[in-house]
Each structure stands twice: as structure tokens, then as C-alpha cells.
Design a protein around this motif. Structure first.
Motif, PDB file in Angstrom:
ATOM      1  N   UNK A   1      12.942   9.306   7.067  1.00 20.53           N
ATOM      2  CA  UNK A   1      14.310   9.813   7.140  1.00 20.53           C
ATOM      3  C   UNK A   1      14.960   9.832   5.751  1.00 20.53           C
ATOM      4  N   UNK A   2      14.838   8.745   5.013  1.00 18.52           N
ATOM      5  CA  UNK A   2      15.541   8.664   3.730  1.00 18.52           C
ATOM      6  C   UNK A   2      14.943   9.558   2.656  1.00 18.52           C
ATOM      7  N   UNK A   3      13.687   9.929   2.822  1.00 20.31           N
ATOM      8  CA  UNK A   3      13.122  10.914   1.882  1.00 20.31           C
ATOM      9  C   UNK A   3      13.871  12.249   1.965  1.00 20.31           C
ATOM     10  N   UNK A   4      14.459  12.504   3.126  1.00 18.08           N
ATOM     11  CA  UNK A   4      15.163  13.774   3.343  1.00 18.08           C
ATOM     12  C   UNK A   4      16.623  13.723   2.918  1.00 18.08           C
TER      13      UNK A   4
ATOM     14  N   UNK B   1      21.731  12.306   8.585  1.00 21.76           N
ATOM     15  CA  UNK B   1      21.362  11.383   9.658  1.00 21.76           C
ATOM     16  C   UNK B   1      19.908  11.568  10.063  1.00 21.76           C
ATOM     17  N   UNK B   2      19.263  10.447  10.347  1.00 29.90           N
ATOM     18  CA  UNK B   2      17.944  10.447  10.962  1.00 29.90           C
ATOM     19  C   UNK B   2      17.973   9.596  12.216  1.00 29.90           C
TER      20      UNK B   2
ATOM     21  N   UNK C   1       0.779  -1.234   0.000  1.00 28.49           N
ATOM     22  CA  UNK C   1       0.000   0.000   0.000  1.00 28.49           C
ATOM     23  C   UNK C   1       0.804   1.273   0.000  1.00 28.49           C
ATOM     24  N   UNK C   2       2.104   1.171  -0.253  1.00 29.59           N
ATOM     25  CA  UNK C   2       2.965   2.347  -0.225  1.00 29.59           C
ATOM     26  C   UNK C   2       3.357   2.818  -1.616  1.00 29.59           C
ATOM     27  N   UNK C   3       4.396   3.652  -1.653  1.00 30.23           N
ATOM     28  CA  UNK C   3       4.853   4.275  -2.894  1.00 30.23           C
ATOM     29  C   UNK C   3       6.184   3.685  -3.347  1.00 30.23           C
ATOM     30  N   UNK C   4       6.327   3.516  -4.660  1.00 34.85           N
ATOM     31  CA  UNK C   4       7.590   3.014  -5.212  1.00 34.85           C
ATOM     32  C   UNK C   4       8.750   3.952  -4.893  1.00 34.85           C
ATOM     33  N   UNK C   5       8.445   5.218  -4.618  1.00 36.92           N
ATOM     34  CA  UNK C   5       9.515   6.166  -4.277  1.00 36.92           C
ATOM     35  C   UNK C   5      10.219   5.802  -2.974  1.00 36.92           C
ATOM     36  N   UNK C   6       9.583   4.967  -2.147  1.00 33.15           N
ATOM     37  CA  UNK C   6      10.161   4.583  -0.860  1.00 33.15           C
ATOM     38  C   UNK C   6      10.846   3.215  -0.905  1.00 33.15           C
TER      39      UNK C   6
END
Length: 383
Positions: free
Chosen positions: A378-381, A326-327, A127-132
Motif C-alpha cells: 500500500x505505501x509503495x503507492x 488509502x489502502x 530479506x527485504x528492501x530498504x525502500x520499504x
């Protein structure tokens, strides 16, 4: 297990029936101590709890089903720096996925990540996005699980971090993200320090922090975090002192007695998880025993303990700021619960910080949905 140095060889866990029969025989013959003289876990793993877990292991645990669970993801062995390294590698169906290295600690294993690997690798299916999406790599630490056992000294956090960097390059991931808790957090931080050009960013679910020289201006929450850390050192760190100074001595019991191994490990699953004194409220018996199996079957009681000896007994340069993005996700029942202010000095690239309201040290196993969300956010950033 491995071909020529540099080869990547498929691996599957195989547990002979003789191993299961031997464990059952040893459990039947366990010589139990008397009960603790307190009504809580302050003297260690409680007798009623461990007897019931061992009864389940003896009478109800399905070894074939456990073997299937441990083989649910593709696994491989490759030799790095003279040592066979076992790892899970799940390539995402999304070609632009970010390579992500997940590192466990003690008393955990790659089984800690079994609930999160598939959603991280294929978010669309959940149910998520391929971008993740991530290409997920989960190695077993040297001396842990089905990785090789070092026969010489020198396998501390820095050498492991260098080996992980080689592993990711060998798998075709020259640039990658890294994530970890417990020893995985320290190794992940070391990766960021030693290989900053290769590391896209790091995410930690345990956040070690430099303790402030002055406590004059601390908030109540910061004082509480420092008090909890002090209690841990005074009352809950004997395991680390033993393994940092006498890993071989404790290793005999951990290798010979399944009850001793289970009690030694479960002590920390109770103390460090958000379970309010009952690990059964957070973990199933099968989850606990699958993790224990990755110590029992390859007989790693002593070799896994040595990571403390290697990393505590020798001074290293594994200190100082971590320069990569870092996150940090702070779970309320973990050992380290710093404020952002206390942690900030060692993370000049800190881009994400969150303090959650549930969960503990084994976040991916305790709160998998929250863990996945934290890693993704975190990784989106970072890119």
C-alpha cells in the motif's frame, strides 16, 4: 513517569513478583460457573478453554520472560493534552524510512504488533528492501496499557487522533503514514480527515463501510458480508453495548478477577480470528496472556472500556470521506468484509485494495507476513 509537559521519557515495563503472586492467588481462588449448555462458543467463552488457559497462567506462564518480551522494543512516555501517553518507537536504520503510526484497538494492545515491528523497521535484515523501511511508532490508547487513564470525559476518537498527530510531530515526524484495525482503524480514518496535510496515507486492516440504502443489485459476496455484519450485531455485540453504556460496572470484574478479564478478552480472540473455534490454532498461550497482562498489570478494565462510552454515546463529526491516499486489506474472518464497491464512497483516494484468503481481526498477530506485505504494498503507492 513523565517530566515536564513535552518531555519524552524512556520507559520499561517492570512487573513486581508481588503482582505475579497476587494473580496466582486469585486464579487459585476463582469461583467458576457451570459449563455452557451448548457445544460451541455461542454463549461466550467456553469453560474448558478458559480453565485450561488460566491453569497455564497459574502453573506455567513465565512472568520474567513475559516482562522481557514486553520490553523487546524501545518504549517511552510523553504527556499530551494533560495525559501520559505510552508508546513504542523503533527508528529504522535506513534514514529515508517513512514514519508509520500503528494503532491498536480493544481488546488488543501494542503487543499485537510485536511480530511486525522489526521487519517493518529494518526490512533488509529480513530479506527485504530498504525502500520499504518505516520508523515505527505504536502508542497505547488512552486508558490502555501503560498510557494514563483519563479522569474526565472527552477522550473519544477525535481527541485521540489529535493527540497522535501531536505525538508524531514531537518525535520529529511532521509527515507520516498511519495504520490501524478495530478502534485503530477508526482513529486512523479520523487522522486522515482531521490532519490530511500531515498524513502521507493510511492503511486499514479493518474496513468500516456505509451500508447501502438499496440491496437490489448486491452480489452474493456483498450480501454475505452484510449478513455476517447483521449476525455480529444481533449475536456478538453485547460486549460493545455493555462498555458503551456501563463501562464502570463491567470494570469492577475486569479489574478484580484475572479469570473474568481473560474470558472477556478471549471471547473476541475466538470470535474475530480465523481460528475455527479454537484460538490455540492461531495464537500461543503466551501471546494471549502477554496481551491480557497489558490490561491486568495497569488495571485498565474500566478505563479501556470507556473508549466505547466516549465514542458511542456522543455524536461526533467523525464521519464522511477520508481524503488522503488509502489502502485496505480485508481479512476473511474479520467483522467487516465489504467489497471495494461498498467501501469506495468513503475513500476517494483509494489506491490499494486486497481481499485475502486467511486471517482475521488481529491481522498483525495472526498473519504477520501477510500484514507486512499488505502495508508495504500500500505505501509503495503513496509516495
Amino acid at each position: 513517569m513523565t517530566g515536564a509537559s513535552g518531555d519524552v521519557v524512556p520507559f520499561r515495563v517492570g512487573i513486581p513478583e508481588t503482582v505475579a503472586a497476587d494473580v496466582r492467588d486469585r486464579l487459585r481462588r476463582t469461583r467458576w460457573p457451570e459449563p455452557e449448555t451448548v457445544g460451541d462458543w455461542s454463549q461466550g467463552t467456553r469453560l474448558p478453554y478458559i480453565r485450561e488457559l488460566c491453569r497455564y497462567w497459574l502453573e506455567e506462564y513465565d512472568w520474567q520472560a513475559a516482562e522481557a518480551r514486553l520490553n523487546r522494543f524501545p518504549q517511552f512516555i510523553t504527556e499530551i493534552d494533560g495525559l501520559p501517553i505510552h508508546f513504542v518507537h523503533v527508528r529504522s536504520p535506513h534514514p529515508d524510512a517513512v514514519p508509520l503510526l500503528l494503532t491498536h484497538g480493544w481488546p488488543s494492545s501494542v503487543a499485537e504488533f510485536h511480530k511486525v515491528i522489526a521487519p517493518l523497521a529494518d526490512p533488509v535484515a529480513f530479506g527485504g528492501s530498504a525502500d520499504d523501511a518505516f520508523h515505527v511508532v505504536c502508542p497505547s490508547l488512552p486508558g490502555f496499557g501503560f498510557s494514563g487513564k483519563p479522569s474526565r470525559t472527552g477522550w473519544g476518537a477525535e481527541r485521540i487522533a489529535d493527540a497522535w498527530d501531536q505525538l508524531m510531530s514531537r518525535l520529529g515526524h511532521p509527515r507520516y503514514g498511519a495504520q490501524g484495525g478495530d478502534w485503530g482503524a477508526r482513529i486512523t480514518m479520523t487522522l486522515g480527515r482531521r490532519h490530511p496535510d500531515n498524513v502521507i496515507g493510511i492503511h486499514l486492516n479493518m474496513v468500516p463501510f456505509p451500508e447501502p440504502e438499496s440491496t437490489d443489485d448486491l452480489t452474493e459476496k456483498e450480501r454475505s458480508a452484510l449478513d455476517a455484519l447483521a449476525r455480529h450485531r444481533a449475536q456478538g455485540s453485547a460486549y460493545a453495548a455493555v462498555m458503551a453504556t456501563r463501562p464502570q460496572s463491567i470494570g469492577y470484574g475486569l479489574t478484580d478477577s484475572p479469570a473474568a478479564l481473560a474470558a472477556w478478552i478471549i471471547d473476541k480472540f475466538e470470535a474475530w480470528s480465523d481460528c475455527d473455534g479454537d484460538p490455540g490454532t492461531v495464537f500461543t498461550n503466551d501471546e494471549l496472556l502477554d496481551n491480557i497482562l497489558l490490561y491486568w498489570v495497569p488495571a485498565t478494565g474500566a478505563s479501556a472500556a470507556r473508549i466505547y462510552w466516549e465514542s458511542f454515546a456522543t455524536a461526533t463529526s467523525d464521519e464522511g470521506p477520508v481524503p488522503v491516499p488509502t489502502g485496505c486489506s480485508v481479512f476473511p474472518a474479520d467483522i467487516y468484509r465489504p467489497s471495494r464497491r461498498l467501501a469506495q464512497p468513503q475513500f476517494p483516494g483509494l489506491r490499494y485494495w486486497n481481499e485475502l484468503d486467511k486471517g482475521g481481526h488481529f491481522a498483525a498477530l495472526e498473519q504477520p507476513a501477510a500484514f507486512i506485505s499488505e502495508v508495504r504494498t500500500a505505501f509503495r503507492l503513496f509516495h
